[in-house]
Design an enzyme around this catalytic site. Structure first.
Site, mmCIF file in Angstrom:
data_model
loop_
_atom_site.group_PDB
_atom_site.id
_atom_site.type_symbol
_atom_site.label_atom_id
_atom_site.label_comp_id
_atom_site.label_asym_id
_atom_site.label_seq_id
_atom_site.Cartn_x
_atom_site.Cartn_y
_atom_site.Cartn_z
ATOM 1 N N THR A 5 0.740 -1.118 -0.030
ATOM 2 C CA THR A 5 -0.358 -0.488 -0.044
ATOM 3 C C THR A 5 0.863 1.101 -0.138
ATOM 4 O O THR A 5 1.765 1.000 0.481
ATOM 5 C CB THR A 5 -0.922 0.296 1.016
ATOM 6 O OG1 THR A 5 -1.968 0.780 0.580
ATOM 7 C CG2 THR A 5 -0.073 0.362 2.582
ATOM 8 N N LYS A 38 -8.361 0.576 2.414
ATOM 9 C CA LYS A 38 -7.241 0.731 3.207
ATOM 10 C C LYS A 38 -6.827 1.989 4.749
ATOM 11 O O LYS A 38 -5.899 2.548 5.489
ATOM 12 C CB LYS A 38 -5.654 0.513 2.767
ATOM 13 C CG LYS A 38 -5.191 -0.449 1.907
ATOM 14 C CD LYS A 38 -4.285 -0.852 1.227
ATOM 15 C CE LYS A 38 -4.303 -1.096 -0.229
ATOM 16 N NZ LYS A 38 -3.455 -1.319 -1.083
ATOM 17 N N GLY A 50 -5.557 4.751 8.917
ATOM 18 C CA GLY A 50 -5.056 3.930 7.221
ATOM 19 C C GLY A 50 -4.106 3.107 8.009
ATOM 20 O O GLY A 50 -3.644 3.172 8.614
ATOM 21 N N SER A 130 4.264 1.445 1.146
ATOM 22 C CA SER A 130 6.098 0.860 -0.017
ATOM 23 C C SER A 130 5.914 2.019 -0.968
ATOM 24 O O SER A 130 6.973 2.896 -0.985
ATOM 25 C CB SER A 130 5.440 0.120 -0.723
ATOM 26 O OG SER A 130 5.190 -1.391 -0.241
ATOM 27 N N CYS A 165 5.947 3.592 -7.348
ATOM 28 C CA CYS A 165 5.920 3.026 -7.159
ATOM 29 C C CYS A 165 5.019 1.376 -7.526
ATOM 30 O O CYS A 165 3.623 1.495 -7.975
ATOM 31 C CB CYS A 165 5.496 2.734 -5.065
ATOM 32 S SG CYS A 165 5.781 1.577 -3.946
#
Length: 181
Positions: A5, A38, A50, A130, A165
């Protein structure tokens, strides 16, 4: 390795609080899901939260953290401190592989998987996951060089993270708290 995420939170000077997250969940080199949620509201829709990391662990943490919010009548600072103490003392909790980001109009905190509590230096922007570094870099630049509203700033920053990403997509979800009058 579970990569899951990017979450970005912003507490603006006008008293608004915004959290956003992407929808991608990956396992190894495969995308498991593109539209995961999330982020959520907690304690009578007065706290935004989150998570990044293991989904099952994160849902347990959400539930446990909300208990602390209820016990402190929604006091985010007290809840974070009490939750951190519990997280550090409990052997099972210390093994959880998740981080949380929580905020309201007054405070913003990162809760790490080791029970640490971090309040961002600037007091207004925080990210986990991430793609967190990409998202917060974009957010800082947009905050400094644009006049975007808080919600749009979070969305555009997460879109940038989704471009850079490989563990982040551009299926963005946003939650907001407006300043109390």
């Amino acid at each position: 390795m579970f990569h899951a995420t990017t979450i970005l939170a912003y507490k603006s000077e006008d008293g608004s609080a915004v959290i956003g997250g992407d929808g991608q969940v990956t396992f190894g080199d495969s995308v498991l899901k593109n539209n995961a949620t999330k982020i959520r509201t907690l304690y009578k829709d007065k706290v935004l939260a989150g998570f990044a990391g293991s989904t099952a662990d994160a849902f347990n943490l959400f539930d446990m953290f909300e208990e602390h919010l209820v016990n402190t009548k929604g006091d985010l600072l007290k809840s974070v401190i009490n939750f951190s103490k519990e997280w550090r003392k409990d052997r099972t909790l210390r093994k959880l592989e998740a981080m949380m980001l929580v905020l309201n109009e007054k405070h913003i905190f990162i809760l790490s998987g080791t029970g640490d509590v971090v309040e961002p230096e600037d007091g207004c922007l925080a990210s986990i996951g991430s793609g967190g570094n990409y998202a917060i870099s974009a957010a800082r630049a947009l905050k400094k060089h644009s006049s975007l509203e808080a919600k749009e700033l979070v969305k555009e920053s997460l879109m940038v993270a989704g471009e850079l990403c490989i563990y982040t997509n551009q299926n963005i979800k946003i939650l907001t708290l407006d300043k109390e009058d």
